[in-house]
Design an enzyme around this catalytic site. Structure first.
Site, PDB file in Angstrom:
ATOM      1  CD  GLU A 225     -12.551  -0.042 -11.935  1.00  0.00           C
ATOM      2  OE1 GLU A 225     -11.571  -0.664 -12.413  1.00  0.00           O
ATOM      3  OE2 GLU A 225     -12.694   0.143 -10.723  1.00  0.00           O
ATOM      4  CB  CYS A 259     -11.608  -3.846 -19.627  1.00  0.00           C
ATOM      5  SG  CYS A 259     -12.454  -4.483 -18.167  1.00  0.00           S
TER       6      CYS A 259
END
Length: 480
Positions: A225, A259
């Site tokens: 991720e 993110c």
């Protein structure tokens, strides 16, 4: 057996401990390789008190790690979101565990086939510093739901939060079930070199490459991720005040240290000043002051702050227009905070145009047509998220079908991460694999295909010698 570590690690007691825990977890898994639904649910249920009974402790730990971390952001993005994931997983687990019936083709008749989801064994989770509670406990919940043992490596950048999680996990789980590992970069490196049955890493693309390289030595499957530069496209007719308000949710949270935070705005060229004015008004409304405002989260450490300020210095030197939003005209020197800042007239030679920003700076790029905006996105590495603002569904469909990203929000930002029933993951430079939802359960499971034949053995009719009439009959009906 655990792979031998490099000589430079051999005398480190922290690394020796993680190897010992890994061995214990592997042995424990072999003793109970397929926990029942009741066993898994009981393990998951232990995590709710860890969250709700220690809210103040989590707030305090994160506030100290960041120097200032907004308490409400900890409640919303760390505790509440994790609790929602726990409730969702608890509700869906029995359904996920059921074998999946599959179709038997003519060549395999008579017989039946199905897929069972088997626990992998020992799962490793490497946690970043930006949301250390959520990004440790949500994948932990999913890995436990899949029946695994779990080791968690916390970030050295948030030591108080890591120490608190280690203490609380130790109180509710034996280390052969769940263990939290703290330590510096050498410990993280040794952690990634363990032959896990699956390894999940959340962090930067650069570090993700190192993690994948280390895992490849053991052929350990990985879920990465990562991040990248998530674009936000504002449609020509979308109300700008509404756009600024909705973008602010994703960009201001945690001071942009997310993110999936919007990294750059693609704005119709005739509306750029309108966006600048709307953004200034929105940020000012949320943060009339910043330096001593507990709602305004600081940058996690001086190194990250220096990186962000370096982007601004580099952009200014190369001709960018930098618009700092500082409503109270405060002095930020001596603070670990960075004011929200817009950067216009950016070119690809600037560092801010190349690197994921991961902070309260945002690029504004003008565009003439929607096709031009789509081309701008497609000329760059595939992002973790993409955001498009438009009430015109045909335009939305054009963006959806002509761009690639890990996930999408239409008319909002980052909310898709909190939807438990859809997968969360990246694509290409922004990651691989996914967790959340049923896809998360499958990530931490082996989908084992099973075929069962009954007493009648139809296969005998196709055994050699070939060329018999039965073969010709079979080919007549099936080779077409």
């Amino acid at each position: 057996m655990v792979a031998e570590v490099k000589d430079l690690h051999r005398n480190n007691p922290d690394i020796a401990r993680l190897q010992s825990i890994f061995t214990a977890q592997k042995a424990a898994y072999r003793q109970n390789p397929y926990p029942s639904a009741e066993q898994r649910l009981e393990l998951i249920s232990r995590l709710k008190p860890l969250l709700v009974d220690h809210v103040d402790a989590w707030i305090d730990a994160l506030n100290n790690d960041f120097t200032t971390r907004a308490a409400d952001e900890t409640k919303l993005a760390e505790i509440m979101m994790t609790l929602e994931g726990l409730k969702y997983t608890t509700k869906k687990l029995r359904k996920w565990m059921k074998p999946s019936k599959r179709h038997v083709s003519a060549m395999n008749w008579p017989g039946k086939t199905w897929v069972e989801y088997q626990p992998l064994g020992v799962v490793g989770i490497i946690v970043p510093w930006n949301y250390p509670v959520q990004l440790a406990v949500v994948p932990l919940i999913t890995a436990l739901a899949a029946g695994n043992r779990v080791m968690i490596k916390m970030s050295e950048a948030t030591p108080r939060t890591g120490a608190l999680l280690e203490k609380l996990i130790t109180n509710i789980f034996p280390q052969e079930q769940v263990a939290v590992i703290n330590g510096e970069v050498d410990v993280a490196q040794a952690f990634s070199e363990l032959p896990f049955d699956h390894l999940l890493f959340t962090g930067s693309t650069t570090i993700g490459k190192h993690i994948m390289r280390a895992a490849s030595a053991n052929l350990t499957p990985v879920t990465l991720e990562l991040g990248g530069k998530s674009p936000c496209i504002i449609g020509q007719d979308f109300p700008m005040k509404d756009a600024a308000e909705r973008i602010a949710f994703g960009k201001c949270l945690n001071s942009g240290q997310t993110c999936v935070a919007p990294d750059y705005i693609l704005c119709p060229e005739n509306r750029v000043q309108e966006f600048v004015d709307a953004w200034k008004a929105q940020v000012t409304q949320s943060y009339p002051t910043m330096v001593n405002n507990p709602d305004f989260t600081a940058i996690v450490n001086p190194r990250q702050q220096k990186r962000l300020l370096g982007y601004l210095d580099d952009a200014k030197a190369k001709g960018a227009d930098v618009i700092e939003i500082n409503p109270a005209n405060e002095d930020f020197s001596g603070s670990q905070k960075v004011p929200h800042t817009l950067v216009l007239n950016v070119n690809d030679d600037m560092d801010i145009a190349q690197d994921e920003i991961f902070g309260p700076l945002m690029i504004v790029v003008p565009y003439k047509t929607l096709d031009e905006a789509i081309e701008y996105v497609n000329d760059r590495p595939r992002p973790l998220a993409l955001y498009y603002f438009d009430w015109n569904q045909d335009n939305c469909n054009r963006v959806l079908k002509n761009t690639h990203s890990g996930g999408v929000c239409l008319n909002d930002t980052i909310s898709h991460v909190g939807v438990d029933d859809i997968p969360f993951g990246g694509i290409g430079p922004s990651g691989m694999g996914a967790y959340h939802g049923p896809e998360g359960f499958q990530t931490f499971s082996q989908a084992k295909g099973i075929y069962k034949k009954g007493k009648m053995n139809a296969t005998k009719y196709i055994l050699p010698p070939y060329g018999r009439s039965i073969h010709k009959l079979i080919y007549k009906f099936l080779l077409k």
